[in-house]
Every structure is written in structure tokens, then in C-alpha cells.
Scaffold this motif. Structure first.
Motif, PDB file in Angstrom:
ATOM      1  N   GLN A   1       0.822  -1.208   0.000  1.00  0.00           N
ATOM      2  CA  GLN A   1       0.000   0.000   0.000  1.00  0.00           C
ATOM      3  C   GLN A   1       0.859   1.262   0.000  1.00  0.00           C
ATOM      4  O   GLN A   1       0.545   2.229  -0.696  1.00  0.00           O
ATOM      5  CB  GLN A   1      -0.923  -0.005   1.224  1.00  0.00           C
ATOM      6  N   ILE A   2       1.934   1.251   0.774  1.00  0.00           N
ATOM      7  CA  ILE A   2       2.828   2.418   0.798  1.00  0.00           C
ATOM      8  C   ILE A   2       3.443   2.636  -0.578  1.00  0.00           C
ATOM      9  O   ILE A   2       3.452   3.756  -1.104  1.00  0.00           O
ATOM     10  CB  ILE A   2       3.928   2.237   1.860  1.00  0.00           C
ATOM     11  N   HIS A   3       3.959   1.557  -1.200  1.00  0.00           N
ATOM     12  CA  HIS A   3       4.598   1.663  -2.506  1.00  0.00           C
ATOM     13  C   HIS A   3       3.625   2.098  -3.585  1.00  0.00           C
ATOM     14  O   HIS A   3       4.022   2.748  -4.561  1.00  0.00           O
ATOM     15  CB  HIS A   3       5.239   0.328  -2.893  1.00  0.00           C
ATOM     16  N   SER A   4       2.369   1.733  -3.461  1.00  0.00           N
ATOM     17  CA  SER A   4       1.392   2.060  -4.500  1.00  0.00           C
ATOM     18  C   SER A   4       0.727   3.408  -4.267  1.00  0.00           C
ATOM     19  O   SER A   4      -0.201   3.772  -4.985  1.00  0.00           O
ATOM     20  CB  SER A   4       0.319   0.968  -4.595  1.00  0.00           C
ATOM     21  N   GLY A   5       1.187   4.160  -3.255  1.00  0.00           N
ATOM     22  CA  GLY A   5       0.699   5.513  -3.066  1.00  0.00           C
ATOM     23  C   GLY A   5      -0.453   5.672  -2.105  1.00  0.00           C
ATOM     24  O   GLY A   5      -1.178   6.678  -2.182  1.00  0.00           O
ATOM     25  N   SER A   6      -0.655   4.737  -1.186  1.00  0.00           N
ATOM     26  CA  SER A   6      -1.739   4.832  -0.210  1.00  0.00           C
ATOM     27  C   SER A   6      -1.207   4.682   1.215  1.00  0.00           C
ATOM     28  O   SER A   6      -1.634   3.793   1.957  1.00  0.00           O
ATOM     29  CB  SER A   6      -2.805   3.763  -0.493  1.00  0.00           C
ATOM     30  N   PRO A   7      -0.266   5.547   1.625  1.00  0.00           N
ATOM     31  CA  PRO A   7       0.305   5.389   2.969  1.00  0.00           C
ATOM     32  C   PRO A   7      -0.706   5.677   4.083  1.00  0.00           C
ATOM     33  O   PRO A   7      -0.603   5.094   5.165  1.00  0.00           O
ATOM     34  CB  PRO A   7       1.450   6.406   2.988  1.00  0.00           C
ATOM     35  N   GLN A   8      -1.673   6.576   3.842  1.00  0.00           N
ATOM     36  CA  GLN A   8      -2.637   6.897   4.886  1.00  0.00           C
ATOM     37  C   GLN A   8      -3.498   5.686   5.219  1.00  0.00           C
ATOM     38  O   GLN A   8      -3.806   5.417   6.389  1.00  0.00           O
ATOM     39  CB  GLN A   8      -3.521   8.070   4.440  1.00  0.00           C
ATOM     40  N   GLN A   9      -3.862   4.944   4.203  1.00  0.00           N
ATOM     41  CA  GLN A   9      -4.645   3.738   4.429  1.00  0.00           C
ATOM     42  C   GLN A   9      -3.822   2.695   5.186  1.00  0.00           C
ATOM     43  O   GLN A   9      -4.316   2.033   6.111  1.00  0.00           O
ATOM     44  CB  GLN A   9      -5.117   3.172   3.085  1.00  0.00           C
ATOM     45  N   ALA A  10      -2.545   2.551   4.814  1.00  0.00           N
ATOM     46  CA  ALA A  10      -1.674   1.608   5.518  1.00  0.00           C
ATOM     47  C   ALA A  10      -1.497   2.024   6.974  1.00  0.00           C
ATOM     48  O   ALA A  10      -1.456   1.171   7.877  1.00  0.00           O
ATOM     49  CB  ALA A  10      -0.313   1.539   4.814  1.00  0.00           C
ATOM     50  N   ARG A  11      -1.437   3.329   7.223  1.00  0.00           N
ATOM     51  CA  ARG A  11      -1.267   3.802   8.595  1.00  0.00           C
ATOM     52  C   ARG A  11      -2.480   3.426   9.451  1.00  0.00           C
ATOM     53  O   ARG A  11      -2.342   3.068  10.622  1.00  0.00           O
ATOM     54  CB  ARG A  11      -1.067   5.318   8.602  1.00  0.00           C
ATOM     55  N   GLY A  12      -3.660   3.515   8.863  1.00  0.00           N
ATOM     56  CA  GLY A  12      -4.861   3.115   9.604  1.00  0.00           C
ATOM     57  C   GLY A  12      -4.827   1.655  10.005  1.00  0.00           C
ATOM     58  O   GLY A  12      -5.188   1.295  11.140  1.00  0.00           O
ATOM     59  N   TRP A  13      -4.373   0.803   9.090  1.00  0.00           N
ATOM     60  CA  TRP A  13      -4.262  -0.621   9.414  1.00  0.00           C
ATOM     61  C   TRP A  13      -3.227  -0.843  10.521  1.00  0.00           C
ATOM     62  O   TRP A  13      -3.445  -1.660  11.426  1.00  0.00           O
ATOM     63  CB  TRP A  13      -3.881  -1.414   8.169  1.00  0.00           C
ATOM     64  N   CYS A  14      -2.091  -0.124  10.445  1.00  0.00           N
ATOM     65  CA  CYS A  14      -1.064  -0.268  11.491  1.00  0.00           C
ATOM     66  C   CYS A  14      -1.645   0.087  12.860  1.00  0.00           C
ATOM     67  O   CYS A  14      -1.424  -0.638  13.850  1.00  0.00           O
ATOM     68  CB  CYS A  14       0.126   0.635  11.182  1.00  0.00           C
ATOM     69  N   ASP A  15      -2.364   1.202  12.934  1.00  0.00           N
ATOM     70  CA  ASP A  15      -2.958   1.609  14.212  1.00  0.00           C
ATOM     71  C   ASP A  15      -3.918   0.546  14.718  1.00  0.00           C
ATOM     72  O   ASP A  15      -3.962   0.254  15.923  1.00  0.00           O
ATOM     73  CB  ASP A  15      -3.686   2.943  14.041  1.00  0.00           C
TER      74      ASP A  15
END
Length: 783
Positions: free
Chosen positions: A479-493
Motif C-alpha cells: 500500500q505504501i509503494h502504491s501511493g496509499s500510505p494513509q490507508q496503511a497507517r490506519g491498518w497499522c494503528d
């Protein structure tokens, strides 16, 4: 002459005989002076020491002294070495010391041995010449040894002694092939052929110490350059004068093709002194034609230089090469090769595929990873077609390993695409989707939409256990590599807040590191620093292994963006695994380190890191897929160095790579405008902490922001092209413009109504006038 059997060569045996004869003359009351000469490690000291032992056994009084470049030995020091407690307290002209020695000779024969005469000062020289003149009718033998071909050889003292009566010179020249054969047979029991002996001489130049080391390492008739040779080189290095030793270190750093001026700069010396030191090292068997006689000698000396001093010398050499006319890229590549290719990375013991668990055993080297991928592929081939679930599980494990070691990705992915329909309700399906999400985006096999679909399918199971962790982390990074870091951050939280995962584990530490990456990607530098530091604190370094490059890269880039370079510099002092650069984490670390160097004004190290990123991606075959903006970073570096032409070339290269749809341009005019805008945006960001963010935005196709200062003079690429075209004739200009657009010679000839030969002649003259080599460079210059 029985003791002569211990001598290492025929010439040493001859020296022993001469000393034996002049000692007999001295014993009869006819004082003698002998001078043993020869290059470094020719056996001078060994000859004197062996002869001293022989004389002592004969009841002869032996007095020994050694001149040294260290400390204040001088004439008083020599006197104390010779006479011990009987040395005169004050002896300005040396007469008291000479009197003390001649008094000893009233009752016995005296042998006075003085080694390393090349270090003698004027006062010591006067003492020895005085002694030589006073012993003509006394039972005294003065035997001294001097190294020839040294920058500080005491030629005047040798001449003074040679002018005395009853003087003998013993020259120990370099060994011959026949003497090497004799030495091998007598001391090592090796029946060397003449060819093998000649091979040894080419490496040692007849240096007795190095020759003996090579014979010690030899395997039968096979010459081996091993550890004994490396130690002999270091022994020779320790025997050099400090100035000559620094010259040797400078030559090791810069290489043998460098000029005396460059070597002098690194050694903090003068070119004339460098030339003298070089001649001495050639005579000693270390150098040949300005370079070391064997690569192992250079490597041994480089290993000997302290790490920090070696790094400093490397950077000084790169800067000097650049100042001497080498391009910044060549100097940066040299620096990269010097810093990273000096010593091969040690490979740990391989592991078999049976030891690999799909839950993710930590791999540390490419060799291990390649072994695992090969084992899994063999397992897939051995499975029957009815075992599709097992095949999918093995494919996922293979892709996850290859994503950590991207040099294996092309092999792991092959020509396959991910399955169109994946049952992500199962653990195997989720792992497969996650593995493909990351592998697909790194290789460019899946677009952003397909990557996000696969990543979301894997993450929607909402489970973060030790078994599921490798897949979850892969999906988040996709997700980070494909340009969606905000979405990945939500999953991390979400995963980190899960109550059942409160205990710190290696996987949770990596999850925290991924959250740091997402914070960095969305511009929250403080959160990125906090998360990365927390991740590093949760595990000791040995448990991180090569994956430590992930949080370290995040911290480096975050501190650079935050304008805290001192904190970033402290991070660079941390040791990282040698195999880090075989991994995806190592590439991110290199890129972050490059931006730290650039922000610190260290342009050549920065360019070296960015160019290495490009070379690594090209070697991995991932330059078209992995979206790391090394070209734009290299363009910014060249711009900071004032090389606008090179900067434009890298911008052109970046525009030639696959870009997001927002960056696609319709015609040549818009392409020129885009190139101009990118150049201007980079120029404005040079020297600012946010440069990495600007570079990332340009690479991701973000719209260029409106500039506030429209009156700032701009570097017009159109103007640059006009300057180039003004150097050409009208006919050459027409041909060059068409060729820069990619039109073939035949089509250009048809359009301009000329022959193909005429087109080729115009292009040849164009290349020469613009100092280009081919159409690719012409297109970069004018396209």
C-alpha cells in the motif's frame, strides 16, 4: 661456515663470508669497516643478527645499536645503546664514546653493529666516521647496515665510510629465480620449477621477506597469495619511514593510476617526496608501475588503515579526482566502489529449505534466500496438480522471501500473473494475495489498482499473529509503494491497538517500523522519528538483522526532512550487516543516506549513493517497476554542484521512465514545459530540508505548486538547446533536430531530399561538435 647454512640466499652467504674474513683481520689488530647495503627486507638485519650470535659464541665483545626515525636516538642515544651504563654523560663531538670502545678493545676483539643507518642524523654520522678512523690499528670491526632506495637514505654517510681505508661493501641485491629455487628447497622442501620461481619474483621483486611468505603459503608447485603474504606486506609497511608509509596508504586508497600530485595531496606531502617514496617501495617489492604488485597487498594495507581514516581518505580522493577533471559521476562511482566493494561481505553458512517456515524465518544473506527460493521451486515442481492449495502456499512463501531480497524477484515471479480469483478467507489465500501485492508493485507486474485490491483482500481478515505477520507486513508495504500510505497507517494503528498483541515481539517491532514509514510518507516527521526509534528500541540489533535497514532509513530521511542533520549523522555510526545491501531495506537505506549527504553539502557521497541505487535496481531488473526517484535525486545533486547540463540529462531520463497517468504528456512542447518546470522546482528546493519530499512528489506525478517568486531568473532549457544548435551549420541543425526526435536516417534523408550518407556525415560532425557519442545522448541534449 656451518652457520652460513641458515642464511636465506647465496648472496647472504657471500655477505657472511666477507664479514667472517674482515672479523678475522680485526682480530689480528687490523681494524675494519663494513657496510651492508640493500633494499628493504633484503636480509641485512638478519645477516647482522646472525653474525652477532656467531661472534658472541667466539668470545668476541659485541656492541649493538639501531638508528630509528622515532624518538631522539641521535648520537647520545647511539652511545647509550653501545656502551650502556658506561656511556659518557656529555659527549658533544663523540670522542668520549670512541675512547670507551677502543678501551674495550685493549683486552678483546670488539664487533660494533649499527643497523638502519639511513635514519642516522649528522651527529651520529660524525660519531661513526670518527670511530672508523680511530680503529685502523685496533681489533675492532665496525659493521653497519643501510637501506638503499629510500627517501631519507644517508648517502653522505655511506660515502664518508667508503672513503676509509680497509673498507668493505656488502651489497644484498634482490633474489634471482635460481636463488628462490634454492631457498624453497632448503627451507621449505619445495621442488619449485623455474617458472614458479619466476612467478614468485614477479610478485615479490626479490624481496626476501615477501618471497619467504609466498613460499610459506605455496601449495606444492602452485603459487598461493595467502595470509603469510598479507602479513609480510604489513611487516614491510611497518619498516617504512612514517612519510613513506603514509604514501603507501595514499596509493592504496587512490589506486595505482593516480598522479603523484593526487597521492601527495592524500599523504599531505610533496610530489617530489612521493616519487622518492615510490622508488623505495618499488625496490622493496611492494609497487610496480605505480601500483601494488598484487591486489592482496593493496587490500592488506587498506584493512590496516583505521576505518575512519580510510573513509576520510576515500572522500578526499573522490573530491581530488573530481577536481582533476573526472566527472562527478565517475568520482561518485569510484567512491561507492571504494567504500562498499573493498572487502567482500562474509557469507554465513547456508541453510536447507526444510529449515524454512512459511511463518517467516529471518534470512540474513542472499545466498540463504537463493537457496530457499530454489528449494521451494523444486517443491512446487514435485507437487501434483491436485495440490493447488499447497502450491499457492509455497508460491506465497517464495514471493515473500524474494521481496526481501529483490535480486530474486524476476526468478520468483517469472512470467506469471496473480490468480484472478483468490479465496482470501483462508490463511493461504491471504498470504498469496499479500505476497503478490508487494511483488507485483515492486516488479511493475500489477498496477496501483490491482495492488490495492490484493493488499486489501489480505488485510481484511484483520488478523496479526506470528503466522500472519509476514503477509500483513507485505500488504502494508504494498500500500505504501502504491501511493496509499494513509490507508496503511490506519491498518497499522488497528493492529497495534489490538489487546491480544500487547507483548513486544519481533513482528510487532516491524509493524511499528512500518507505521514509521507511513508517517514519513504522509509528512508527519515527528511521528516517523518516534515510531522508528520505538521500533529500534523494541529489539536488540542482532534480532533485527538485515531488516534494521528499514527503521534506520526512515529515521535518516525523517531527520533530514526535519532539518536535524546531527541526529542523522549519529545514525550513520551504527554498524549495519554487510549483507544489508542485498536487500530491499538496504536500497532504502542507501537512498536516505544519499539525501542526508546532499543536505550536508557532501555532494560526491550523495551522488555515489544515488547512482548505486540505480545500479542496484538495474541489476535486479526492477528499474521499471520500483518507484524510487534516484534519477531526480541525482539531478538535484548535479544541480547543487552547478552542473546544470547533467541535471537536465537525469530529468530527461526520469521523464522517459513509466509515469503515473497525470504525468503523461501529449506533444513535444508540453514535454519541454514539463522538463523546465521540474528543473525549476528542484532548483528552488536545493538546500532546503524538504527536498526529498519534493523529489518524491515529482516522481509520483503530483501537480507542481504555483511558485511565489516569478521574478527569479530561470535556467531555460530552450536557451540551452539554442546554444547547442548555434554550434551547427543549418544543414547539421536540421538533421540533428529530426534525429533527436527519434526519426531514422532513412526517413530524415527522404524528408530533407538528401542521401543517407549525407545524413550520417552531418550526424558525425554534430556528435563531434557537441561532444556526444550517439543518438541517445543527442536526444538527452536536444530531445
Amino acid at each position: 661456515m656451518g652457520d652460513a647454512a641458515t642464511m636465506a640466499s647465496t648472496q647472504s652467504t657471500f655477505g657472511w663470508k666477507v664479514l667472517h674474513d674482515v672479523l678475522a683481520d680485526a682480530g689480528a689488530g687490523y681494524g675494519r669497516t663494513a657496510l651492508v647495503t640493500g633494499p628493504m627486507a633484503a636480509g641485512k638485519t638478519a645477516l647482522l643478527n646472525d653474525f652477532a650470535e656467531y661472534a658472541t659464541r667466539q668470545g668476541i665483545r659485541v656492541l649493538k645499536a639501531n638508528c630509528s626515525p622515532f624518538g631522539n636516538t641521535g648520537a647520545p642515544g647511539i652511545s647509550r645503546q653501545l656502551l650502556g651504563e658506561h656511556a659518557p654523560a656529555v659527549d658533544p663531538d663523540g670522542s668520549a664514546t670512541v675512547l670507551g670502545i677502543t678501551r674495550l678493545a685493549r683486552s678483546t676483539t670488539v664487533l660494533v653493529l649499527v643497523d638502519d643507518l639511513q635514519h642516522a642524523d649528522r651527529a651520529t654520522g660524525r660519531l661513526l666516521t670518527r670511530l672508523s678512523g680511530e680503529i685502523a690499528d685496533r681489533p675492532v670491526l665496525l659493521a653497519a647496515a643501510v637501506r638503499t632506495n629510500t627517501p631519507h637514505a644517508t648517502h653522505w654517510l655511506s660515502a664518508e665510510l667508503a672513503g676509509r681505508s680497509a673498507f668493505r661493501r656488502i651489497s644484498l641485491a634482490s633474489l634471482t629465480a635460481e636463488q628462490v629455487q634454492s631457498l624453497a628447497a632448503a627451507d621449505f622442501g619445495l621442488p619449485l620449477t623455474l617458472d614458479a620461481a619466476s612467478h614468485i619474483l614477479r610478485i615479490s621483486n626479490g624481496n626476501l621477506l615477501i618471497t619467504t611468505a609466498l613460499l610459506r603459503d605455496a601449495a606444492g608447485d602452485h603459487v598461493v597469495v595467502g595470509p603469510s603474504y598479507a602479513q609480510a606486506v604489513l611487516d614491510c609497511l611497518h619498516r617504512l619511514d612514517p612519510e613513506t608509509r603514509e604514501t603507501a596508504e595514499a596509493i592504496a586508497v587512490a589506486g595505482g593510476s593516480s598522479s603523484p600530485r593526487l597521492i601527495a595531496e592524500l599523504a599531505d606531502s610533496e610530489p617530489e617526496a612521493v616519487e622518492e617514496a615510490t622508488r623505495a617501495m618499488v625496490a622493496a617489492g611492494l609497487l610496480s608501475d605505480g601500483g601494488f604488485r598484487h591486489p592482496a597487498a593493496r587490500e592488506a594495507i587498506l584493512r590496516y588503515i583505521p576505518r575512519k581514516r580510510r573513509a576520510l581518505l576515500g572522500r578526499q580522493a573522490a573530491e581530488a579526482l573530481n577536481a582533476d577533471g573526472a566527472s562527478a559521476e565517475d568520482a561518485a562511482r569510484w567512491l561507492d566502489s571504494f567504500e562498499n566493494g573493498l572487502v567482500p561481505a562474509p557469507l554465513t553458512e547456508c541453510h536447507s529449505g526444510e529449515e524454512f517456515h512459511l511463518s517467516g524465518r529471518r534470512l540474513e544473506t542472499l545466498l540463504e534466500a537463493r537457496d530457499i527460493v530454489g528449494t521451494i521451486e523444486q517443491g512446487i515442481r514435485d507437487l501434483a496438480s491436485r495440490e493447488n492449495q499447497r502450491v499457492m502456499e509455497l508460491e506465497a512463501g517464495k514471493l515473500l522471501v524474494a521481496a526481501d531480497f529483490p535480486g530474486l524477484l524476476r526468478q520468483a515471479v517469472g512470467d506469471r500473473d496473480p490468480l484472478a480469483r483468490i479465496d482470501t478467507a483462508s490463511v493461504r489465500g491471504a498470504r498469496y494475495a499479500a505476497a503478490w501485492a508487494l511483488a507485483g508493485t515492486l516488479t511493475g507486474r500489477t498496477d496501483a489498482r490491482r495492488t490495492m485490491s490484493l493488499a486489501n483482500q489480505a488485510l481484511e481478515r484483520g488478523i496479526f499473529t506470528d503466522e500472519a505477520a509476514p503477509a500483513v507486513l507485505a500488504a502494508l508495504r504494498a500500500q505504501i509503494h502504491s501511493g496509499s500510505p494513509q490507508q496503511a497507517r490506519g491498518w497499522c494503528d488497528r493492529f497495534l491497538a489490538d489487546d491480544q498483541n500487547r507483548d513486544t515481539t519481533p513482528w510487532r517491532a516491524q509493524l511499528t517500523a512500518v507505521r514509521a514509514e507511513t508517517a514519513l510518507a504522509v509528512g508527519d516527521h515527528a511521528a516517523a522519528v518516534a515510531d522508528a526509534e520505538q521500533a529500534l528500541s523494541q529489539l536488540p540489533p542482532h534480532q533485527w538483522g538485515v531488516r534494521v535497514g528499514g527503521p534506520l532509513a526512515t529515521l535518516l530521511l525523517a531527520h533530514t526532512l526535519a532539518g536535524t542533520p546531527a541526529d542523522a549523522t549519529a545514525l550513520l555510526r551504527r554498524r549495519v550487516p554487510a549483507s544489508l545491501y542485498e536487500t530491499r531495506y538496504g536500497l532504502c537505506y542507501l537512498y536516505a543516506r544519499g539525501h542526508h549527504h546532499l543536505a550536508s553539502g557532501e555532494h560526491l557521497p550523495a551522488l555515489a549513493d544515488f547512482l548505486r541505487c540505480g545500479r542496484v535496481l538495474d541489476n535486479w531488473g526492477l528499474d521499471h517497476g520500483w518507484r524510487i526517484p534516484w534519477r531526480l535525486s541525482a539531478a538535484a545533486t548535479h544541480m547543487a554542484m552547478g552542473d546544470y547540463s547533467k541535471s537536465v540529462e537525469y530529468i530527461v531520463q526520469a521523464l522517459d521512465r513509466p509515469r503515473p497517468p497525470a504525468r503523461e504528456t501529449g506533444g513535444d512542447e508540453s514535454r519541454f514545459d514539463l522538463r523546465e518546470e521540474i528543473f525549476e522546482r528542484l532548483r528552488e528546493a536545493i538546500g532546503a530540508p524538504e527536498l526529498p519530499t519534493v523529489v518524491a512528489g515529482l516522481r509520483n506525478g503530483e501537480p507542481l505548486q504555483n511558485r511565489e517568486h516569478t521574478d527569479v531568473p530561470r535556467y531555460k532549457i530552450y536557451d540551452r538547446n539554442a546554444i547547442c544548435l548555434q554550434q551547427l551549420s543549418p544543414s547539421e541543425r536540421r538533421v540533428a533536430v529530426l534525429a533527436a526526435k527519434g526519426i531514422s536516417n532513412q526517413m530524415i534523408a527522404r524528408e530533407l531530399s538528401v542521401t543517407v550518407s549525407t545524413v550520417e556525415q552531418h550526424l558525425t560532425r554534430t556528435y563531434r561538435k557537441l561532444q556526444l557519442t550517439d543518438r541517445r545522448e543527442l536526444r538527452s541534449r536536444l530531445g
